[in-house]
Design a protein around this motif. Structure first.
Motif, PDB file in Angstrom:
ATOM      1  N   PHE A  49      31.983 -23.238   7.123  1.00 54.35           N
ATOM      2  CA  PHE A  49      33.440 -24.190   6.872  1.00 54.35           C
ATOM      3  C   PHE A  49      34.842 -23.514   6.397  1.00 54.35           C
ATOM      4  CE2 PHE A  49      30.760 -27.779   7.452  1.00 54.35           C
ATOM      5  CZ  PHE A  49      30.709 -27.914   9.403  1.00 54.35           C
ATOM      6  N   GLU A  50      33.892 -22.961   4.636  1.00 54.54           N
ATOM      7  CA  GLU A  50      34.649 -22.164   3.545  1.00 54.54           C
ATOM      8  C   GLU A  50      33.951 -21.459   3.200  1.00 54.54           C
ATOM      9  OE1 GLU A  50      37.579 -21.307   2.805  1.00 54.54           O
ATOM     10  OE2 GLU A  50      39.318 -23.253   2.960  1.00 54.54           O
ATOM     11  N   GLY A  51      34.132 -20.522   2.872  1.00 58.47           N
ATOM     12  CA  GLY A  51      32.657 -19.335   2.612  1.00 58.47           C
ATOM     13  C   GLY A  51      33.408 -18.338   2.564  1.00 58.47           C
ATOM     14  N   GLY A  52      32.861 -16.934   2.105  1.00 55.79           N
ATOM     15  CA  GLY A  52      32.608 -15.804   1.406  1.00 55.79           C
ATOM     16  C   GLY A  52      31.595 -14.968   0.853  1.00 55.79           C
ATOM     17  N   ALA A  53      31.763 -13.691   0.525  1.00 53.84           N
ATOM     18  CA  ALA A  53      30.617 -13.309   0.101  1.00 53.84           C
ATOM     19  C   ALA A  53      31.562 -11.933  -0.195  1.00 53.84           C
ATOM     20  CB  ALA A  53      29.346 -13.135   0.946  1.00 53.84           C
ATOM     21  N   ILE A  54      30.506 -11.162  -1.892  1.00 56.26           N
ATOM     22  CA  ILE A  54      30.225  -9.899  -1.856  1.00 56.26           C
ATOM     23  C   ILE A  54      29.166  -9.015  -1.571  1.00 56.26           C
ATOM     24  CG2 ILE A  54      30.978  -8.431  -3.892  1.00 56.26           C
ATOM     25  CD1 ILE A  54      32.451 -10.580  -5.598  1.00 56.26           C
ATOM     26  N   VAL A  55      29.438  -7.790  -0.921  1.00 64.13           N
ATOM     27  CA  VAL A  55      27.857  -6.983  -0.360  1.00 64.13           C
ATOM     28  C   VAL A  55      28.488  -5.583  -1.987  1.00 64.13           C
ATOM     29  CG1 VAL A  55      26.961  -5.340   1.122  1.00 64.13           C
ATOM     30  CG2 VAL A  55      28.483  -7.300   1.949  1.00 64.13           C
ATOM     31  N   CYS A  56      27.123  -5.527  -2.379  1.00 63.88           N
ATOM     32  CA  CYS A  56      26.906  -4.632  -3.331  1.00 63.88           C
ATOM     33  C   CYS A  56      26.019  -3.514  -2.733  1.00 63.88           C
ATOM     34  CB  CYS A  56      27.395  -5.378  -4.578  1.00 63.88           C
ATOM     35  SG  CYS A  56      26.111  -6.272  -4.864  1.00 63.88           S
ATOM     36  N   ALA A  57      25.742  -2.798  -3.840  1.00 65.07           N
ATOM     37  CA  ALA A  57      24.590  -2.148  -3.185  1.00 65.07           C
ATOM     38  C   ALA A  57      23.622  -1.670  -4.013  1.00 65.07           C
ATOM     39  CB  ALA A  57      25.470  -0.332  -3.669  1.00 65.07           C
ATOM     40  N   ASP A  58      23.659  -2.845  -5.750  1.00 66.25           N
ATOM     41  CA  ASP A  58      22.777  -2.293  -6.456  1.00 66.25           C
ATOM     42  C   ASP A  58      22.329  -3.927  -6.934  1.00 66.25           C
ATOM     43  OD1 ASP A  58      23.361  -2.386  -9.564  1.00 66.25           O
ATOM     44  OD2 ASP A  58      24.840  -0.958  -8.150  1.00 66.25           O
ATOM     45  N   PRO A  59      21.206  -4.691  -7.856  1.00 62.62           N
ATOM     46  CA  PRO A  59      20.939  -5.622  -8.164  1.00 62.62           C
ATOM     47  C   PRO A  59      21.554  -5.943  -9.613  1.00 62.62           C
ATOM     48  CG  PRO A  59      19.022  -4.695  -7.373  1.00 62.62           C
ATOM     49  CD  PRO A  59      19.792  -3.311  -7.460  1.00 62.62           C
ATOM     50  N   ALA A  60      21.578  -5.075  -9.722  1.00 64.95           N
ATOM     51  CA  ALA A  60      22.501  -4.842 -11.731  1.00 64.95           C
ATOM     52  C   ALA A  60      23.205  -4.909 -11.217  1.00 64.95           C
ATOM     53  CB  ALA A  60      22.675  -3.843 -12.439  1.00 64.95           C
ATOM     54  N   MET A  61      24.628  -4.852 -10.101  1.00 59.69           N
ATOM     55  CA  MET A  61      26.143  -5.462  -9.911  1.00 59.69           C
ATOM     56  C   MET A  61      25.880  -7.106  -9.167  1.00 59.69           C
ATOM     57  SD  MET A  61      29.435  -5.090  -9.573  1.00 59.69           S
ATOM     58  CE  MET A  61      29.209  -3.474  -9.641  1.00 59.69           C
ATOM     59  N   LYS A  62      24.852  -7.248  -8.314  1.00 54.01           N
ATOM     60  CA  LYS A  62      24.346  -8.784  -7.956  1.00 54.01           C
ATOM     61  C   LYS A  62      24.123  -9.483  -9.616  1.00 54.01           C
ATOM     62  CE  LYS A  62      22.621 -11.658  -4.607  1.00 54.01           C
ATOM     63  NZ  LYS A  62      22.150 -12.661  -5.645  1.00 54.01           N
ATOM     64  N   ASP A  63      23.179  -9.015 -10.182  1.00 55.84           N
ATOM     65  CA  ASP A  63      23.343 -10.349 -11.424  1.00 55.84           C
ATOM     66  C   ASP A  63      24.950 -10.307 -11.775  1.00 55.84           C
ATOM     67  OD1 ASP A  63      21.181 -11.154 -13.245  1.00 55.84           O
ATOM     68  OD2 ASP A  63      22.037  -9.572 -14.511  1.00 55.84           O
ATOM     69  N   ARG A  64      25.310  -9.418 -12.596  1.00 57.62           N
ATOM     70  CA  ARG A  64      26.652  -9.718 -12.779  1.00 57.62           C
ATOM     71  C   ARG A  64      28.128 -10.410 -12.191  1.00 57.62           C
ATOM     72  NH1 ARG A  64      31.116  -8.351 -15.939  1.00 57.62           N
ATOM     73  NH2 ARG A  64      32.825  -7.552 -15.844  1.00 57.62           N
ATOM     74  N   ILE A  65      28.004 -10.634 -10.285  1.00 55.26           N
ATOM     75  CA  ILE A  65      28.688 -11.009  -9.602  1.00 55.26           C
ATOM     76  C   ILE A  65      28.697 -12.881  -9.753  1.00 55.26           C
ATOM     77  CG2 ILE A  65      29.259 -11.457  -7.610  1.00 55.26           C
ATOM     78  CD1 ILE A  65      29.237  -8.239  -7.590  1.00 55.26           C
ATOM     79  N   ASP A  66      27.076 -12.614  -9.790  1.00 53.00           N
ATOM     80  CA  ASP A  66      26.139 -13.878  -9.603  1.00 53.00           C
ATOM     81  C   ASP A  66      26.688 -14.604 -10.782  1.00 53.00           C
ATOM     82  OD1 ASP A  66      25.381 -13.671  -7.236  1.00 53.00           O
ATOM     83  OD2 ASP A  66      23.185 -12.959  -7.859  1.00 53.00           O
ATOM     84  N   LYS A  67      26.263 -13.861 -12.820  1.00 50.99           N
ATOM     85  CA  LYS A  67      26.976 -14.887 -13.702  1.00 50.99           C
ATOM     86  C   LYS A  67      28.850 -14.758 -13.409  1.00 50.99           C
ATOM     87  CE  LYS A  67      23.013 -12.478 -15.936  1.00 50.99           C
ATOM     88  NZ  LYS A  67      22.169 -11.177 -17.391  1.00 50.99           N
ATOM     89  N   LEU A  68      29.196 -14.024 -12.639  1.00 52.51           N
ATOM     90  CA  LEU A  68      30.531 -14.130 -12.920  1.00 52.51           C
ATOM     91  C   LEU A  68      31.125 -15.524 -12.390  1.00 52.51           C
ATOM     92  CD1 LEU A  68      32.059 -10.073 -12.445  1.00 52.51           C
ATOM     93  CD2 LEU A  68      32.646 -12.057 -14.544  1.00 52.51           C
ATOM     94  N   LYS A  69      30.317 -15.779 -11.094  1.00 48.05           N
ATOM     95  CA  LYS A  69      30.954 -16.500 -10.117  1.00 48.05           C
ATOM     96  C   LYS A  69      30.186 -18.450 -10.522  1.00 48.05           C
ATOM     97  CE  LYS A  69      27.339 -16.666  -6.798  1.00 48.05           C
ATOM     98  NZ  LYS A  69      26.769 -16.123  -5.579  1.00 48.05           N
ATOM     99  N   ASN A  70      29.256 -18.053 -11.913  1.00 49.07           N
ATOM    100  CA  ASN A  70      28.707 -19.404 -12.743  1.00 49.07           C
ATOM    101  C   ASN A  70      29.541 -19.575 -13.179  1.00 49.07           C
ATOM    102  OD1 ASN A  70      27.364 -21.973 -13.110  1.00 49.07           O
ATOM    103  ND2 ASN A  70      26.067 -20.554 -13.324  1.00 49.07           N
ATOM    104  N   PHE A  71      31.030 -18.857 -13.671  1.00 46.62           N
ATOM    105  CA  PHE A  71      31.423 -19.687 -15.241  1.00 46.62           C
ATOM    106  C   PHE A  71      31.452 -18.857 -16.370  1.00 46.62           C
ATOM    107  CE2 PHE A  71      30.415 -23.928 -13.347  1.00 46.62           C
ATOM    108  CZ  PHE A  71      31.712 -24.016 -13.207  1.00 46.62           C
ATOM    109  N   GLY A  72      30.806 -17.796 -15.799  1.00 47.92           N
ATOM    110  CA  GLY A  72      30.584 -16.281 -16.755  1.00 47.92           C
ATOM    111  C   GLY A  72      28.838 -16.474 -17.760  1.00 47.92           C
ATOM    112  N   HIS A  73      28.156 -17.681 -17.097  1.00 49.85           N
ATOM    113  CA  HIS A  73      26.908 -18.666 -17.820  1.00 49.85           C
ATOM    114  C   HIS A  73      26.055 -16.955 -17.725  1.00 49.85           C
ATOM    115  CE1 HIS A  73      27.016 -22.194 -19.346  1.00 49.85           C
ATOM    116  NE2 HIS A  73      28.460 -22.288 -18.388  1.00 49.85           N
ATOM    117  N   ASP A  74      25.240 -17.111 -19.236  1.00 48.87           N
ATOM    118  CA  ASP A  74      24.139 -16.356 -19.166  1.00 48.87           C
ATOM    119  C   ASP A  74      23.066 -16.967 -19.531  1.00 48.87           C
ATOM    120  OD1 ASP A  74      22.301 -13.905 -19.071  1.00 48.87           O
ATOM    121  OD2 ASP A  74      23.047 -13.258 -20.577  1.00 48.87           O
ATOM    122  N   GLY A  75      22.663 -17.878 -18.645  1.00 53.29           N
ATOM    123  CA  GLY A  75      21.608 -19.032 -19.330  1.00 53.29           C
ATOM    124  C   GLY A  75      22.392 -20.069 -19.853  1.00 53.29           C
TER     125      GLY A  75
END
Length: 413
Positions: free
Chosen positions: A234-260
């Motif tokens: 319907f609506e959606g998108g994604a970022i493809v990246c090479a390593d888990p550390a960058m994926k973790d940073r992106i996941d935090k950014l898409k959740n208001f910047g939360h880290d816990g």
């Protein structure tokens, strides 16, 4: 290489002589295409409007069980089970290391720029949907436009280096119409000058280059799963990246910047994909091969039907190992009896709605036209493409009779 331009027509006589092979080809293609599609949806009525695309949807009965699970668990968002499963399945399907799902591709592109901590100037293409450059402005970055390659209509690597300044921090190319950029040349330039590369891969789902996914190139690649794309949620998108550390940073950014629960170390936003969208994506993946095969059949039918028409050129493939047939652009030459815009109006008058992707250029819009790099005289290839390209309707269940109708109308403007 792109097909060589056809010789100029001797006015109406040549067009009439071309009509006979066009009609014979179309009759044959209607039969072959119907066999390829098999049990396709009912044929469209000649009175129905034909739009440039129509979203592919899987059988509703396959989606309903996943909806029931959502109703039972009441998990609607925030990285639920369908979200996690779709990320995992996309990694395997696309052949990429990490996938971070988003609510749309524009948000994903803005977060990709944020994840790389960019500032200053970013070299990009003027020939794209406006969201490509809007993401730069939203991120406080300055777009620097350079011209495109006349064969692929992608960012021209030969023009990038001249645009690099001490303020340049990254390159933002677009795999236009799903055709791969010259990723090797862009990588060499980026390495030589210490630049990041973010690919706007909104059109490039499933595209492979030299034996692997084109999404593996660059620092980050951004996909769109909008309703108009070959794979939609319907609506959606994604970022493809090479390593888990960058994926973790992106996941935090898409959740208001939360880290816990109580820690917010960065400025993020709400870019999460919902469970409803992720569930649809899981069902769509079951049918993507069939959808792409049907798109390929439409592409084949158009190419065969249009090849005999003077002044019409189909954009050739750009060396991709696997294409996705996301768009069907044609170029209207000076030897065609009427202009691109006149053909656009004639088709619309007949209930056929092509699109002039991409007209006008991004650099022509008011928020960009004052930039030094936005001058049309410095972007001659992009300007010519914007004035000549017309994208014809293409979608998996496009009726073969409608394809024939479109080709006939182009043959007889």
């Amino acid at each position: 290489m792109r097909t060589a331009p056809l010789e100029p027509a001797a006015a109406a006589d040549n067009l009439l002589t071309a009509e006979r092979p066009v009609q014979a080809t179309l009759r044959r293609l209607e039969e072959e295409f119907s066999q390829i599609l098999g049990a396709a949806p009912a044929a469209e009525s000649a009175a129905d409007p034909v739009y440039v695309t129509r979203p592919f949807l899987p059988p509703l009965e396959e989606f309903e069980p996943l909806l029931r699970q959502i109703w039972q668990t009441r998990i609607l968002t925030n990285g639920g089970p369908f979200h996690r499963e779709l990320e995992a399945r996309l990694r395997v399907h696309l052949g990429v290391p990490e996938v971070a799902l988003f609510n749309n591709a524009t948000t994903a592109l803005i977060m990709a720029l944020r994840a790389l901590d960019l500032s200053g100037e970013v070299i990009t293409t003027p020939y794209s949907f406006v969201a490509t450059s809007h993401a730069l402005l939203w991120s406080g970055l300055t777009p620097v436009f350079v011209d495109i390659d006349p064969v692929t209509l992608n960012l021209d690597p030969n023009r990038i280096e001249a645009a690099i300044t001490p303020r340049t921090r990254a390159i933002l190319p677009v795999h236009c119409y799903g055709q791969p950029c010259d990723v090797e040349a862009i990588a060499r330039l980026a390495d030589r000058h210490g630049l990041k590369v973010i690919y706007d891969a909104a059109h490039a789902f499933g595209v492979r280059h030299r034996g692997r996914s084109v999404l593996n190139h660059g620092d980050l690649s951004v996909l769109s799963f909008h309703a108009t794309k070959v794979f939609n949620t319907f609506e959606g998108g994604a970022i493809v990246c090479a390593d888990p550390a960058m994926k973790d940073r992106i996941d935090k950014l898409k959740n208001f910047g939360h880290d816990g629960e109580t820690s917010v170390p960065d400025v993020g936003l709400n870019g999460k994909m919902s469970e409803l969208n992720a569930a649809l994506g899981l069902v769509q993946l079951r049918h993507i091969s069939t959808a792409l095969a049907r798109r390929q059949a439409v592409d084949t039918a158009y190419r065969a039907g249009l090849q005999a028409i003077p002044g019409i050129r189909c954009l050739d493939f750009a060396g991709e190992g696997a294409a996705n047939y996301a768009y069907f652009p044609i170029l209207i030459g000076p030897d065609y009896p009427i202009s691109r815009d006149a053909l656009y109006d004639a088709l619309k008058h007949d209930g056929i709605h092509p699109r002039r992707y991409f007209h006008p250029l991004i650099s022509d819009f008011p928020m960009y036209r004052t930039l030094p790099s936005a001058r049309r005289e410095d972007l001659p290839v992009a300007a010519a493409a914007a004035d000549r390209v017309l994208c014809l309707p293409i979608y998996p269940d496009l009726d073969p009779g409608v394809i024939a109708r479109i080709v006939r109308r182009i043959a007889q403007p």
